[in-house]
Design a protein around this motif. Structure first.
Motif, PDB file in Angstrom:
ATOM      1  N   ALA A 335       0.841  -1.194   0.000  1.00 53.42           N
ATOM      2  CA  ALA A 335       0.000   0.000   0.000  1.00 53.42           C
ATOM      3  C   ALA A 335       0.877   1.245   0.000  1.00 53.42           C
ATOM      4  N   PRO A 336       0.894   2.013  -1.092  1.00 53.02           N
ATOM      5  CA  PRO A 336       1.647   3.270  -1.086  1.00 53.02           C
ATOM      6  C   PRO A 336       1.070   4.298  -0.129  1.00 53.02           C
ATOM      7  N   SER A 337      -0.211   4.109   0.241  1.00 57.85           N
ATOM      8  CA  SER A 337      -0.867   4.999   1.211  1.00 57.85           C
ATOM      9  C   SER A 337      -2.024   4.227   1.822  1.00 57.85           C
ATOM     10  N   GLY A 338      -2.704   4.859   2.756  1.00 58.19           N
ATOM     11  CA  GLY A 338      -3.866   4.218   3.349  1.00 58.19           C
ATOM     12  C   GLY A 338      -5.082   4.248   2.449  1.00 58.19           C
ATOM     13  N   HIS A 339      -4.954   4.852   1.279  1.00 62.04           N
ATOM     14  CA  HIS A 339      -6.091   5.010   0.383  1.00 62.04           C
ATOM     15  C   HIS A 339      -6.069   4.055  -0.807  1.00 62.04           C
ATOM     16  N   ALA A 340      -4.986   3.338  -1.022  1.00 60.51           N
ATOM     17  CA  ALA A 340      -4.904   2.468  -2.195  1.00 60.51           C
ATOM     18  C   ALA A 340      -3.874   1.380  -1.959  1.00 60.51           C
ATOM     19  N   LEU A 381      -4.366  -1.634  -9.387  1.00 59.59           N
ATOM     20  CA  LEU A 381      -4.416  -0.538  -8.415  1.00 59.59           C
ATOM     21  C   LEU A 381      -5.817  -0.500  -7.844  1.00 59.59           C
ATOM     22  N   ALA A 382      -5.951  -0.752  -6.544  1.00 60.43           N
ATOM     23  CA  ALA A 382      -7.269  -0.856  -5.904  1.00 60.43           C
ATOM     24  C   ALA A 382      -7.445   0.270  -4.887  1.00 60.43           C
ATOM     25  N   GLY A 383      -8.365   1.174  -5.165  1.00 65.33           N
ATOM     26  CA  GLY A 383      -8.703   2.203  -4.188  1.00 65.33           C
ATOM     27  C   GLY A 383      -9.430   1.573  -3.005  1.00 65.33           C
ATOM     28  N   ALA A 420      -6.709   8.874 -29.383  1.00 65.79           N
ATOM     29  CA  ALA A 420      -7.698   8.828 -28.301  1.00 65.79           C
ATOM     30  C   ALA A 420      -7.214   9.620 -27.103  1.00 65.79           C
ATOM     31  N   LEU A 421      -8.143  10.303 -26.438  1.00 65.91           N
ATOM     32  CA  LEU A 421      -7.871  10.980 -25.175  1.00 65.91           C
ATOM     33  C   LEU A 421      -8.424  10.114 -24.053  1.00 65.91           C
ATOM     34  N   LEU A 422      -7.589   9.771 -23.095  1.00 65.77           N
ATOM     35  CA  LEU A 422      -7.990   8.972 -21.945  1.00 65.77           C
ATOM     36  C   LEU A 422      -8.108   9.889 -20.738  1.00 65.77           C
ATOM     37  N   VAL A 423      -9.293   9.952 -20.151  1.00 75.00           N
ATOM     38  CA  VAL A 423      -9.553  10.817 -19.004  1.00 75.00           C
ATOM     39  C   VAL A 423      -9.803   9.934 -17.791  1.00 75.00           C
ATOM     40  N   ALA A 424      -9.045  10.147 -16.731  1.00 74.38           N
ATOM     41  CA  ALA A 424      -9.183   9.330 -15.522  1.00 74.38           C
ATOM     42  C   ALA A 424      -9.209  10.215 -14.297  1.00 74.38           C
ATOM     43  N   THR A 425      -9.956   9.785 -13.293  1.00 72.68           N
ATOM     44  CA  THR A 425      -9.912  10.433 -11.986  1.00 72.68           C
ATOM     45  C   THR A 425      -9.555   9.382 -10.949  1.00 72.68           C
ATOM     46  N   GLY A 426      -8.723   9.760  -9.996  1.00 76.76           N
ATOM     47  CA  GLY A 426      -8.338   8.854  -8.919  1.00 76.76           C
ATOM     48  C   GLY A 426      -7.728   7.564  -9.424  1.00 76.76           C
ATOM     49  N   SER A 427      -8.125   6.449  -8.797  1.00 78.74           N
ATOM     50  CA  SER A 427      -7.551   5.155  -9.147  1.00 78.74           C
ATOM     51  C   SER A 427      -8.062   4.632 -10.480  1.00 78.74           C
ATOM     52  N   GLY A 428      -8.964   5.375 -11.141  1.00 80.29           N
ATOM     53  CA  GLY A 428      -9.376   5.011 -12.491  1.00 80.29           C
ATOM     54  C   GLY A 428      -8.235   5.034 -13.479  1.00 80.29           C
ATOM     55  N   ILE A 429      -7.109   5.629 -13.097  1.00 80.00           N
ATOM     56  CA  ILE A 429      -5.941   5.675 -13.972  1.00 80.00           C
ATOM     57  C   ILE A 429      -5.412   4.289 -14.303  1.00 80.00           C
ATOM     58  N   GLN A 455       1.792  10.783  -3.023  1.00 84.94           N
ATOM     59  CA  GLN A 455       1.495  10.373  -1.655  1.00 84.94           C
ATOM     60  C   GLN A 455       0.467   9.243  -1.621  1.00 84.94           C
ATOM     61  N   ASN A 456      -0.577   9.337  -2.449  1.00 84.53           N
ATOM     62  CA  ASN A 456      -1.646   8.343  -2.421  1.00 84.53           C
ATOM     63  C   ASN A 456      -1.415   7.146  -3.332  1.00 84.53           C
ATOM     64  N   PHE A 457      -0.744   7.369  -4.462  1.00 86.19           N
ATOM     65  CA  PHE A 457      -0.599   6.299  -5.453  1.00 86.19           C
ATOM     66  C   PHE A 457       0.808   5.725  -5.520  1.00 86.19           C
TER      67      PHE A 457
END
Length: 532
Positions: A335-340, A381-383, A420-429, A455-457
């Motif tokens: 876990a790189p952080s407590g969020h993922a 990568l699991a949020g 193509a343009l890939l748009v991601a938010t958060g762990s959707g990357i 910090q989070n990822f």
């Protein structure tokens, strides 16, 4: 003081909004008084290209994870309110802003990206065709269907199983990319194919309801002519009908949204039970002689020439096949952080492929995008948004159950396009990173909005993004730059890079708004739908 409005998602992302704008991502346009830093883009991109899109947050910074300590947030809000009360004694009161009406999550699901989406049209077409056949059979204009009503119910079950067969869909998606992924193929044909393949769940749902309707009709006809059938056959048909109804009710949006584990287990075990009883129903029906009443022992030769038998064989094979690839595998979880958390496996995987993992294969499965350079290993990568994903952070396992048969989804169809343009938010990357790590047929550009990137990822994910050419990446760290208008940012990025298509992975509200904004600007766009 107005409470922040929060949008969360099972996909591991969440947005906060404090000001009442129509777009949940929208912020106030920056003014000339703002500092250059507040209008820059984290590490990549140019503020001159997007001067309107970024500013420092004027409220509590939003998070792109759903597992935030809400009690802690409420405490922070209470402190802010207390400070605000103190400030009122020193500052003149400001007029309160009108409260924004927030769409409920259920309404987002039911109206997912529009009222007449391809998903809903496919559902309607399947239902209308089957209801038309039923009416013709009931009025005597379709005698074959009247005499083989149970066959039509089984055929619908076969169709809905095909639409959810990960093995079949992997082949269909592969052929679509191979055949249509050429520069001279019209863009309209590519986008139409993408819409169809993304919305096959509409056929699945439509055939599910239709199979119930046909079975009810078959059961009514059987009860009217009960002298020529056996009580066992009627009982089996009645139990199968009950199981199909139970499975369909569990898949209703309200139940599925609020009680996903109930839906998943009910759908699975009711389906398996119905399949076992279907075999008994088919065998008894074919072996029963209405003239002599008893069941015949030598029904084998009659069985293999019946369509019901072969349809049931096909359904059984499609359901069993993915389970033959289930293995308990050693994994590396950190876990790189407590969020993922990041889960690593052996073996390379093609870009755009997704996989399923489980702590207990009979109870629950979780799908994640796969990050891989196509060589020696892949990762997920699991949020940390639910019990399972939070346990990956707090108590990393050494082994997990894995389906070795990976499946293709919307991201895989990026390979069909030239730009193509890939748009991601958060762990959707995570579902898009493979396009940056391995050579693909599509020329991709990336827009990523998240909080606390490194910090989070973790450093590893951050370096993967930084390794892509700077002119093809925009990374917006909301912890530093505040919330952007992701919809407008996506439209302008797509125009700048002349993207043929925009593919977004966000929460339901975010995906919907980006898709609608891009389509309004004449840019084909796709995002995950509720039942994709």
């Amino acid at each position: 003081m107005q409470s922040p409005i929060r949008f969360s998602s099972c996909r591991g992302v969440a947005f906060g909004s404090k000001l009442p704008h129509a777009d949940p991502f929208a912020i106030k346009m920056p003014t000339g008084d703002e500092s250059p830093a507040s209008r820059s883009i984290f590490s990549l991109g140019s503020s001159k290209d997007y001067p309107f899109s970024i500013q420092r947050s004027i409220s509590k910074t939003s998070s792109h994870f759903c597992d935030l300590d809400l009690d802690h947030e409420d405490h922070d809000l209470e402190v802010a309110l207390e400070r605000n009360d103190e400030d009122k004694q020193r500052k003149p009161a400001l007029p309160l802003l009108a409260a924004q009406k927030k769409d409920s999550r259920l309404s987002i699901i039911l109206l997912d990206q529009g009222l007449l989406t391809v998903y809903k049209r496919l559902f309607a077409v399947c239902l209308i065709l089957n209801i038309t056949g039923l009416l013709l059979a009931a009025t005597g204009h379709f005698p074959y269907a009247r005499s083989r009503a149970a066959l039509f119910s089984i055929a619908n079950i076969l169709a809905l199983t095909l639409c959810r067969s990960e093995a079949c869909l992997r082949v269909v998606f592969f052929l679509a990319v191979k055949i249509l992924g050429r520069p001279w193929i019209p863009l309209a044909l590519k986008t139409a194919t993408t819409s169809l393949l993304q919305s096959l769940g509409g056929i699945h749902s439509g055939c599910g309801v239709s199979s119930i309707a046909w079975l009810i009709y078959a059961l009514v006809l059987t009860l009217k002519d009960r002298e020529n059938t056996s009580p066992e056959i009627i009982a089996l048909a009645s139990i199968i009908l009950g199981l199909l109804c139970l499975s369909s009710l569990a898949a209703f949006p309200l139940v599925r949204h609020l009680h996903h584990n109930v839906f998943e287990r009910t759908h699975r075990f009711a389906g398996w039970s119905a399949l076992g009883l279907l075999w008994a129903f088919v065998i008894l029906t074919i072996s029963y002689d209405p003239e002599t009443k008893p069941y015949k022992d030598d029904f084998g030769s009659r069985l293999i020439v019946q369509q019901e038998f072969w349809f049931t064989v096909a359904i059984t094979m499609l359901i069993i096949l993915p389970w033959l690839t289930v293995r308990r595998m050693a994994v590396k979880v950190y876990a790189p952080s407590g969020h993922a958390s990041i889960i690593k496996f052996e073996g390379g995987v093609r870009a755009g492929i997704l996989g399923r993992i489980s702590p207990s294969p009979l109870s629950e499965w979780h799908a994640f995008g796969i990050i891989s350079d196509g060589q020696n290993e892949h990762m997920m990568l699991a949020g940390a948004v639910g019990d399972f994903t939070k346990s990956l952070v707090s108590n990393p396992p050494s082994h997990l159950w894995v389906r070795r048969m990976h499946f293709a989804g919307l991201p895989y169809l990026v390979n069909m396009y030239d730009r193509a343009l890939l748009v991601a938010t958060g762990s959707g990357i995570c579902v898009f990173l493979s396009f940056l790590l391995q050579q693909c047929s599509a020329d991709v550009c990336l827009l990523w909005v998240a909080k606390g990137i490194e910090q989070n990822f973790g450093k590893e994910i951050n370096e993967m993004v930084r390794g892509w050419p700077e002119e093809k990446v925009i990374v917006h760290d909301t912890a530093v730059l505040g919330r952007p208008n992701v919809s407008q940012l996506s439209v302008d990025a797509a125009r700048k890079w002349r993207a043929e298509v925009v593919v977004v992975t966000s929460n339901p509200e975010g995906s919907r708004d980006v898709v609608i904004a891009c389509k309004a600007a004449g840019i084909p766009a796709f995002g995950p739908i509720w039942d994709s």
